[in-house]
Design an enzyme around this catalytic site. Sequence first.
Site, PDB file in Angstrom:
ATOM      1  N   LYS A   4       0.806  -1.215   0.000  1.00 15.63           N
ATOM      2  CA  LYS A   4       0.000   0.000   0.000  1.00 15.63           C
ATOM      3  C   LYS A   4       0.843   1.270   0.000  1.00 15.63           C
ATOM      4  O   LYS A   4       0.405   2.293  -0.493  1.00 15.63           O
ATOM      5  CB  LYS A   4      -0.953   0.012   1.193  1.00 15.63           C
ATOM      6  N   GLY A  64      -1.255  -3.320  14.488  1.00 21.02           N
ATOM      7  CA  GLY A  64      -0.594  -3.166  13.205  1.00 21.02           C
ATOM      8  C   GLY A  64      -0.140  -1.734  12.988  1.00 21.02           C
ATOM      9  O   GLY A  64      -0.628  -0.812  13.647  1.00 21.02           O
ATOM     10  N   ALA A  65       0.806  -1.572  12.066  1.00 15.62           N
ATOM     11  CA  ALA A  65       1.333  -0.238  11.776  1.00 15.62           C
ATOM     12  C   ALA A  65       1.632  -0.071  10.291  1.00 15.62           C
ATOM     13  O   ALA A  65       2.447   0.763   9.906  1.00 15.62           O
ATOM     14  CB  ALA A  65       2.595   0.028  12.611  1.00 15.62           C
ATOM     15  N   GLY A  67       0.064   0.147   6.056  1.00  9.81           N
ATOM     16  CA  GLY A  67      -0.720   1.124   5.294  1.00  9.81           C
ATOM     17  C   GLY A  67      -2.152   1.264   5.777  1.00  9.81           C
ATOM     18  O   GLY A  67      -2.666   2.379   5.909  1.00  9.81           O
TER      19      GLY A  67
END
Length: 185
Positions: A4, A64-65, A67
């Site tokens: 992404k 999560g980190a 896109g």
Amino acid sequence: VPYKCDVIEYLAEIDPLAEKIGAVNTLVRTGNGYKGYNTDIIGLGRQLDEENIIIKDREVIILGAGGAAKAIAYLCGDKGAKRIYILNRNRDNAEALAGEINSYFGAIGVPLSLDEYRKIPAGKYPVIQTTSVGLYPDTEKAAIMDSEFYEYVEAGVDIIFNPEDTLFMRKCRMAGANAYNGLKM
């Protein structure tokens, strides 16, 4: 799934919202090449409203980190989240995302590694699972396997929609929380 952000350098154009987020999930062919858009923020915003998951003046947990997490963190900041706990396998990525969010919305992003969830004050939180963990065909995994974590969940949204019912969602329900997949997103 993991491209992404990487795809941006290959685009002829990018939508201003996708550029601000720094992630693209939709490509449209134009006369000059492809134009990139990010529909994550629009889709999840609609889903949160439909499921009556309140973000304004609340503390939120994002798993999560990448896109999608970036778009969702911007959405939470825009909706008036008081604090956003960003938990990621790689804490450096969580710190980078928290830094971006904090530079835009003020000091609301708190980076943690996945195993540091106990540093979050006891309580119930909207939790948005943005990792690819649990995605078909590897369906019997969750980003956090520890059942104790799910005691923090008031409502869980897993942006995965295949499978329709993820292990994250089942763990949320076993802890008494409502859980939703990413199909509406």
